[in-house]
Scaffold this active site. Structure first.
Site, short mmCIF file in Angstrom:
data_model
loop_
_atom_site.label_atom_id
_atom_site.label_comp_id
_atom_site.label_asym_id
_atom_site.label_seq_id
_atom_site.Cartn_x
_atom_site.Cartn_y
_atom_site.Cartn_z
N MET A 1 57.65 11.96 24.73
CA MET A 1 58.99 12.46 24.39
C MET A 1 59.59 11.55 23.31
O MET A 1 60.81 11.50 23.14
CB MET A 1 59.87 12.52 25.64
CG MET A 1 59.33 13.51 26.66
SD MET A 1 60.58 14.20 27.75
CE MET A 1 61.17 12.75 28.56
N GLU B 1 55.37 0.03 23.23
CA GLU B 1 54.01 -0.50 23.35
C GLU B 1 53.18 0.26 24.41
O GLU B 1 51.96 0.34 24.31
CB GLU B 1 54.11 -2.01 23.65
CG GLU B 1 52.85 -2.81 23.49
CD GLU B 1 52.03 -2.51 22.23
OE1 GLU B 1 52.60 -2.34 21.13
OE2 GLU B 1 50.78 -2.43 22.36
N HIS C 1 53.31 3.54 24.98
CA HIS C 1 52.75 4.69 24.26
C HIS C 1 51.65 4.23 23.29
O HIS C 1 50.62 4.89 23.15
CB HIS C 1 53.83 5.39 23.43
CG HIS C 1 54.96 5.96 24.23
ND1 HIS C 1 56.24 5.43 24.21
CD2 HIS C 1 55.02 7.01 25.07
CE1 HIS C 1 57.02 6.14 24.99
NE2 HIS C 1 56.31 7.10 25.54
N GLN D 1 62.48 19.77 31.55
CA GLN D 1 62.11 18.86 32.64
C GLN D 1 63.27 17.96 33.05
O GLN D 1 63.10 17.07 33.88
CB GLN D 1 60.86 18.04 32.28
CG GLN D 1 61.06 16.99 31.19
CD GLN D 1 59.74 16.31 30.82
OE1 GLN D 1 58.87 16.91 30.19
NE2 GLN D 1 59.58 15.06 31.21
N GLY E 1 50.23 7.79 30.84
CA GLY E 1 50.44 6.47 31.43
C GLY E 1 50.55 6.56 32.95
O GLY E 1 51.18 7.48 33.48
N LYS F 1 52.31 4.79 34.78
CA LYS F 1 53.65 4.52 35.31
C LYS F 1 54.19 5.80 35.95
O LYS F 1 54.88 5.76 36.95
CB LYS F 1 54.61 4.02 34.23
CG LYS F 1 55.96 3.62 34.83
CD LYS F 1 56.81 2.87 33.85
CE LYS F 1 57.37 3.77 32.79
NZ LYS F 1 58.36 4.75 33.31
N GLN G 1 53.01 12.30 37.99
CA GLN G 1 52.78 13.22 36.87
C GLN G 1 51.28 13.32 36.57
O GLN G 1 50.76 14.43 36.37
CB GLN G 1 53.55 12.71 35.64
CG GLN G 1 53.23 13.42 34.34
CD GLN G 1 54.19 13.03 33.22
OE1 GLN G 1 55.28 13.57 33.13
NE2 GLN G 1 53.80 12.10 32.37
O1 PAF Z 1 55.73 11.46 30.34
C1 PAF Z 1 56.42 12.05 29.48
O2 PAF Z 1 56.90 11.44 28.51
C2 PAF Z 1 56.68 13.53 29.61
O3 PAF Z 1 56.85 13.90 30.95
C3 PAF Z 1 55.61 14.40 28.94
C4 PAF Z 1 54.25 14.24 29.61
C5 PAF Z 1 55.49 14.04 27.47
C6 PAF Z 1 55.99 15.88 29.03
O4 PAF Z 1 57.19 16.13 28.38
#
Ligand code: PAF
Length: 279
Positions: A30, A35, A37, A61, A146, A148, A152
């Site tokens: 998003m 770091e 990412h 979301q 990730g 974290k 997800q």
């Molecule tokens: O983890 C995130 O930043 C978000 O949930 C994702 C996977 C990019 C979906 O919008």
């Protein structure tokens, strides 16, 4: 590196590479890249011919009382980070490009009833929907997430399995500041005092992990973690739970792979952290 805003244009560009037999790695984000990412993007760079980073604040979301309006964004600095690592495409669509006249969602039963799913109704429906769209748009061979956001990762893996999406989900380790705080775009909301207080999350995680490894029970681990977080004045626990890593159901013992996950408000900022215990 090319920044693309249109689905059709990205599809067209990637189709050429697919026809040449090139592999595509996708890093869904998003934006407001840090770091954590960067570690996903570097891994994608090392393992694929073409790397796509999606940079899209997914409105569906976020709950109505959440931070969609103030979620930090900075496409310029994201572009620089991506360019430095050697990303090929940033996909940064407007919300209207991703969602117009939307009637279809991807949702998951059971696994979203606990942890963040229980506290953020509709959150995982939004995540599953956007990730499925991104997988379909890019046709990527691999996608990097990730740990974290461990719930997800588990949920996305299950969606990919259940819907036979031909993509490999690659979980990557949590990246932390030197003092232990897990990196998050939301850390930017913290005042100086809150930043200090936020260390109670990683302290609880490290202590919990030590105790689990040395044979403590789930209830001993969770109660010590609660004690550490509760001793911090600015912290308010949203949840602390141990769950089965594959089902996300509450776990009463460490007789299997477990996710011990926490969500804690520091002031108004909700932060998450976790450790995975493998038997
Ligand atoms: O983890 C995130 O930043 C978000 O949930 C994702 C996977 C990019 C979906 O919008």
């Amino acid at each position: 590196m090319k920044i693309v805003k249109s689905i059709d244009e990205l599809r067209k560009d990637l189709k050429g590479y697919k026809l040449e037999g090139k592999s595509i790695g996708l890093v869904p984000t998003m934006g407001f890249l840090h770091e954590g990412h960067a570690s996903l993007i570097r891994k994608a760079r090392a393992e694929n011919d073409i790397v796509v980073v999606s940079d899209f604040i997914n409105p569906i979301q976020f709950g109505p009382k959440e931070d969609l309006k103030i979620y930090p964004r900075d496409l310029e600095s994201d572009s620089k980070l991506c360019e430095d690592i050697g990303v090929d495409f940033i996909f940064a669509p407007e919300a209207s490009e991703m969602y117009h006249d939307r009637k279809t969602f991807v949702d998951i039963e059971d696994m979203s009833n606990n942890l963040c799913g229980a506290k953020r109704p509709g959150h995982f429906r939004g995540v599953c929907t956007v990730c499925t769209k991104l997988f379909n748009i890019t046709g990527a061979d691999r996608a990097y997430f990730g740990q974290k956001d461990a719930q997800q990762v588990a949920i996305i893996k299950k969606v990919v399995f259940d819907l036979n999406i031909p993509i490999e989900i690659i979980p990557c380790p949590i990246v932390r500041e030197d003092d232990g705080l897990a990196l998050s775009s939301r850390n930017t909301y913290l005042s100086k005092e809150e930043r200090k207080a936020a260390l109670c999350l990683s302290k609880a995680i490290f202590k919990g992990e030590d105790l689990a490894k040395s044979g403590s029970s789930v209830s001993e681990v969770l109660s010590k973690m609660k004690e550490i977080i509760s001793s911090e004045k600015l912290a308010r626990i949203d949840y602390i739970s141990a769950v089965d890593l594959s089902t996300m159901e509450d776990a009463k013992d460490f007789d299997g792979d477990r996710l011990v996950a926490i969500a804690v408000f520091i002031g108004k900022t909700r932060l998450i952290d976790n450790f995975i215990y493998r038997r």
